[in-house]
Design an enzyme around this catalytic site. Structure first.
Site, short mmCIF file in Angstrom:
data_model
loop_
_atom_site.label_atom_id
_atom_site.label_comp_id
_atom_site.label_asym_id
_atom_site.label_seq_id
_atom_site.Cartn_x
_atom_site.Cartn_y
_atom_site.Cartn_z
N HIS A 199 7.12 5.64 1.43
CA HIS A 199 7.83 4.44 0.97
C HIS A 199 8.73 4.79 -0.24
O HIS A 199 9.87 4.33 -0.31
CB HIS A 199 6.84 3.37 0.52
CG HIS A 199 5.96 2.83 1.60
ND1 HIS A 199 4.60 3.03 1.62
CD2 HIS A 199 6.23 2.09 2.71
CE1 HIS A 199 4.07 2.41 2.67
NE2 HIS A 199 5.04 1.84 3.36
N ILE A 240 7.97 11.44 5.70
CA ILE A 240 7.29 12.26 4.69
C ILE A 240 5.86 12.52 5.18
O ILE A 240 5.18 11.62 5.65
CB ILE A 240 7.26 11.53 3.32
CG1 ILE A 240 8.69 11.16 2.89
CG2 ILE A 240 6.57 12.38 2.27
CD1 ILE A 240 9.61 12.32 2.63
N ASN A 256 0.85 -1.19 0.00
CA ASN A 256 0.00 0.00 0.00
C ASN A 256 0.90 1.25 0.00
O ASN A 256 0.83 2.11 0.86
CB ASN A 256 -0.97 0.01 1.19
CG ASN A 256 -2.03 1.09 1.03
OD1 ASN A 256 -2.18 1.97 1.86
ND2 ASN A 256 -2.74 1.05 -0.06
#
Ligand code: AMP
Length: 283
Positions: free
Chosen positions: A33, A173, A28
């Site tokens: 990532h 982030i 996901n």
């Protein structure tokens, strides 16, 4: 990008590589990532990502079954990042027999904070990370500071087992409004999504309070924690913990360490409705 589920096939493809950079994930994928993939590329080549939702790290009442699985979209994103191999084992591939040998992190790090509220979580994490390292044999592996305690535990595991891998930390982030990106954010309703950045704002306010203290004492820090807890509860959150800890070992700060200027970090996990969010902020 090659997509491989079988451990032996993965080994065949990586034979002779000694600069592999590795990013383990549960899929996901979001920008957080992908930033790890980019960092991995700076540290080595080829870049290998993994996607595996690891049953061992989920508690009986947690979201293993409903954890978002978005393989095709994830593959498209990794292709764009120039990832060389996606290792996406099935449970049968990674755990062909029940995984009875496990890695038990030390209590003083594995059973506090996240480990207190998610018993066995870090045991599951360490076990899968060690196994993934054994499969991929990376020289470098990138982990997000979003999961601050996890990063520290994986680092110490690598060090204590003398694993030939360097653990590289990556910054968190965030969305524009400050909410740390997380696969679990999709569980939030629209009103919860609007409230969610309050957690990060609370950490920032605590950081300001700590920096503004004339004298950093254990009791002053405890007051700041207690106030923050009440404020979040008043806003309708159910915090598991909001804690000011020592950056080096996540222990409660001692007065001696405060006096000697030991760096601090605020770590938190809190439920908003059914969604449990975690975040942290270094001071
Ligand atoms: P997960 O798929 O949640 O297991 O996360 C895989 C890796 O991505 C872990 O090292 C996480 O710390 C990292 N990660 C998750 N969210 C973020 C984020 N918002 N920013 C940077 N890294 C992240």
């Amino acid at each position: 990008m090659k997509i491989i589920s079988d451990i032996n096939e993965l080994r065949d493809h990586l034979r002779g590589q000694n600069r592999t950079s590795f990013v383990p994930t549960m899929g996901n994928l979001h920008e957080g990532h992908l930033s790890l993939m980019r960092l991995a590329r700076q540290y080595g080549d080829p870049v290998v990502a993994s996607i595996f939702v690891n049953r061992l790290q989920f508690g009986p009442n947690e979201d293993f079954d409903s954890y978002p699985r978005t393989m095709q979209a994830d593959i498209d994103k990794l292709e764009q990042e120039g990832v060389y191999i996606l290792f996406a084992p099935t449970e049968k591939d990674l755990y062909p027999q029940p995984q009875e040998y496990r890695v038990d992190p030390p209590q003083q790090l594995g059973d506090i904070l996240e480990g207190e509220f998610r018993p066995g979580f870090f045991k599951g994490v360490c076990t899968v990370v060690l196994k993934l390292f054994s499969c991929v044999q990376p020289r470098v592996a990138v982990f997000g500071k979003k999961d601050y305690q996890q990063l520290m535990i994986v680092r110490q595991m690598a060090s204590q087992f003398a694993l030939p891998v360097e653990i590289v930390p990556a910054e968190t982030i965030r969305a524009e409004d400050g909410l740390a990106l997380s696969s679990r954010n999709i569980y939030l309703s629209s009103s919860e999504r609007a409230e969610a950045p309050a957690l990060q704002r609370q950490l920032s306010a605590m950081r300001e309070q700590v920096l503004g203290l004339k004298e950093k004492t254990v009791s002053a820090l405890m007051d700041i924690e207690a106030q923050a807890l009440t404020q979040m509860q008043t806003r309708g959150w159910e915090p598991d913990y909001i804690a000011i800890r020592q950056q080096g070992d996540l222990a409660k700060p001692t007065q001696a360490n405060l006096d000697s200027g030991q760096a601090l970090v605020i770590v938190t996990a809190a439920k908003l409705g059914k969604t449990r969010l975690i975040d942290n902020l270094e001071i």
